[in-house]
Enzyme design. Structure first.
Site, short mmCIF file in Angstrom:
data_model
loop_
_atom_site.label_atom_id
_atom_site.label_comp_id
_atom_site.label_asym_id
_atom_site.label_seq_id
_atom_site.Cartn_x
_atom_site.Cartn_y
_atom_site.Cartn_z
N ASP A 13 1.08 -1.26 0.01
CA ASP A 13 0.03 -0.11 -0.08
C ASP A 13 0.68 1.26 -0.08
OD1 ASP A 13 -2.41 -1.63 0.40
OD2 ASP A 13 -1.78 -1.92 2.41
N LYS A 16 2.22 2.37 -5.18
CA LYS A 16 3.06 2.07 -6.21
C LYS A 16 2.32 2.30 -7.62
CE LYS A 16 3.05 -2.24 -4.61
NZ LYS A 16 2.61 -1.87 -3.32
N GLY A 40 -4.47 -4.04 -4.57
CA GLY A 40 -5.10 -2.93 -4.83
C GLY A 40 -4.44 -1.81 -5.41
N HIS A 41 -4.38 -1.42 -6.78
CA HIS A 41 -3.48 -0.42 -7.13
C HIS A 41 -4.51 0.74 -7.65
CE1 HIS A 41 0.21 -3.10 -7.90
NE2 HIS A 41 -0.46 -3.10 -6.43
N GLN A 223 1.85 -5.90 -3.41
CA GLN A 223 2.32 -5.95 -2.10
C GLN A 223 3.52 -5.21 -1.70
OE1 GLN A 223 1.40 -9.24 -3.67
NE2 GLN A 223 -0.58 -8.20 -3.28
P1 IMP Z 1 -2.77 -12.66 1.42
O1 IMP Z 1 -1.98 -12.16 0.45
O2 IMP Z 1 -4.22 -12.74 1.15
O3 IMP Z 1 -2.52 -14.20 1.69
O4 IMP Z 1 -2.49 -12.03 2.98
C1 IMP Z 1 -1.48 -12.17 3.63
C2 IMP Z 1 -1.02 -11.11 4.31
O5 IMP Z 1 -0.61 -9.97 3.33
C3 IMP Z 1 -1.86 -10.26 5.23
O6 IMP Z 1 -1.42 -9.47 6.13
C4 IMP Z 1 -2.61 -9.13 4.21
O7 IMP Z 1 -3.26 -8.05 4.75
C5 IMP Z 1 -1.21 -8.83 3.27
N1 IMP Z 1 -1.33 -8.36 2.19
C6 IMP Z 1 -1.76 -9.05 1.13
N2 IMP Z 1 -1.67 -8.11 -0.15
C7 IMP Z 1 -1.56 -6.95 0.16
C8 IMP Z 1 -1.63 -5.58 -0.51
O8 IMP Z 1 -1.70 -5.36 -1.44
N3 IMP Z 1 -1.15 -4.65 0.39
C9 IMP Z 1 -1.11 -4.92 1.75
N4 IMP Z 1 -0.95 -5.96 2.25
C10 IMP Z 1 -1.52 -6.97 1.71
#
Ligand code: IMP
Length: 426
Positions: A13, A16, A40-41, A223
């Protein structure tokens, strides 16, 4: 020719999307190489806001080829919703290509993601619930279904039946849930496969060809680096490779092809989900940052945990990515705070350390050692150059860059394309 990887330097977040959007204008190819619709971009174009989850942000430019490569996991109904939403707003999807090697997220992945989180009880990871972890687990276990399997009805059925034999046993015996029927999944998912098939491509040769003909290529990391499955804060992380090396692994290009790595750094820190966060703020300042920065998840709407910038984590991130430059985002959110803090070291077990601990348990014990700096009161959204910023804002940026050990190339002072200050030609 340039081949630039843009990565999130923290826990995701970092805005990017805006950085990639800027670079995409002068590029011919934008590539998403990791993750899925857990991302989410957001890009703001004039009065319009676009939120992209799977699709590279380069799609907003008709001249850019957009690739979703091997390292990604794809949720077919989610992707089709996203495509339909863009098409309804006049954005062409003719330039969207999906690797036949990308893995498909199926209903049992989402179900298992949710059930596993429930089973973890007090030790939840706080996943996005999109089935990301289970889909990557199947990939590593060689039990996944790839785009090329998915788009071939016989292969899809055969791989699905094999997968369900195991998943249904888990569902029934471990979670006490009813089994899933292959026919029902096929009936629902085959129309998705028929629609997506026209976008399937062998993406690696497309990238090699672009490299050979001197095109400008941007790799859009999703991420953040500290969520990398190998280099992040295990087990509180995602299951892919958001770091620069992930661009190679997830696409099929060698590391020597990449000539720049830009880390996008939020001017403070946020984290969604569980896991150690030494600089987290639980007070009014944390609340101020969350509200002013609209720190609520683009994908899940969850409030993000907010805190001061952690330069120990940032310097580590610079190392694991081999960052050439940092771009600082959301600097405007800090306007109005009387003073700012940057975490320059940790106290762990009575010792002061400057390095980021590999062991998550040690990171949980880390107490931040802060440097305090003067804040600035004026809003900075209209600044046109670094010189327009208050002195204390410039000193803050300088200190962040010093502690990261990486020069600064860009500063973002608002969500719009024109609220961007450049320190050099990229
Ligand atoms: P998952 O990717 O859904 O398995 O989530 C694993 C961890 O990564 C969790 O703490 C999510 O909140 C975090 N996470 C996954 N995608 C994002 C992102 O795009 N931005 C911030 N945190 C993320």
């Amino acid at each position: 020719m340039s081949c630039i990887v843009v990565v999130g330097a923290q826990w995701g977040d970092e805005a990017k999307g805006k950085m990639v959007d800027f670079l995409a204008r002068e590029s011919q190819m934008v590539i998403r190489f990791n993750g899925g619709n857990n991302a989410g971009h957001t890009v703001v174009v004039g009065e319009e806001k676009f939120k992209l989850h799977h699709i590279p942000v380069g799609i907003l430019y008709p001249h850019v080829r957009c690739l979703m490569t091997d390292g990604m996991v794809i949720d077919p109904p989610g992707l089709l919703d996203e495509m339909d939403g863009l098409a309804a707003r006049g954005i062409s999807l003719d330039n969207l290509y999906i690797s036949g090697s990308a893995h498909i997220i199926l209903p049992y992945h989402k179900l298992l993601d949710t059930l596993e989180e429930k089973r973890r009880a007090g030790k939840k990871i706080g996943t996005t619930g999109r089935g990301i972890g289970p889909a990557y687990a199947d990939k590593a276990a060689r039990a996944g279904i790839r785009m090329a399997d998915f788009c071939n009805p016989n292969r899809f059925l055969s791989r699905l039946e094999d997968a369900l034999a195991v998943k249904n046993s888990l569902l029934r015996h471990l979670y006490g849930e009813p089994p899933l029927e292959a026919e029902a999944i096929i009936e629902r998912y085959e129309p998705y496969a028929r629609r997506l098939k026209g976008h399937m491509a062998d993406t690696a040769p497309m990238v090699w060809e672009a490299l050979d003909s001197g095109k400008n290529i941007v790799f859009e990391g999703a991420q953040g680096s500290l969520l990398d499955i190998d280099q992040g804060t295990y087990p509180y992380l995602t299951s892919s490779h958001p770091i620069a090396g992930g661009a190679c692994l997830g696409t099929g290009v060698g590391p020597r092809q990449i000539n720049r790595v830009i880390g996008v750094v939020k001017a403070y820190s946020t984290r969604v989900g569980a896991g150690a966060f030494p600089t987290e703020l639980f007070d009014d300042t944390g609340h101020y940052i969350r509200e002013k920065g609209h720190e609520y998840g683009t994908t899940t709407g969850r409030p993000r945990r907010c805190g001061w910038l952690d330069a120990v984590a940032l310097a580590y991130s610079a190392r694991i990515n081999g960052m050439d430059r940092i771009a600082v985002s959301l600097l405007d959110v800090l306007s109005g705070l009387p003073s700012l803090k940057i975490c320059a070291a940790y106290r762990i077990g009575g010792r002061t350390v400057n390095s980021f601990p590999a062991d998550n348990v040690l990171l949980e014990q880390a107490q931040p050692v802060y440097e305090e700096m003067e804040g600035w009161q004026e809003e900075i959204g209209n600044a046109q150059s670094l010189d327009d910023l208050p002195v204390s804002a410039r000193l803050y940026l300088q200190r962040v860059s010093e502690l990261a050990g990486v020069p600064l190339c860009m500063v973002s002072v608002g969500p719009r394309r024109d609220q961007t200050l450049f320190l050099e030609e990229l």
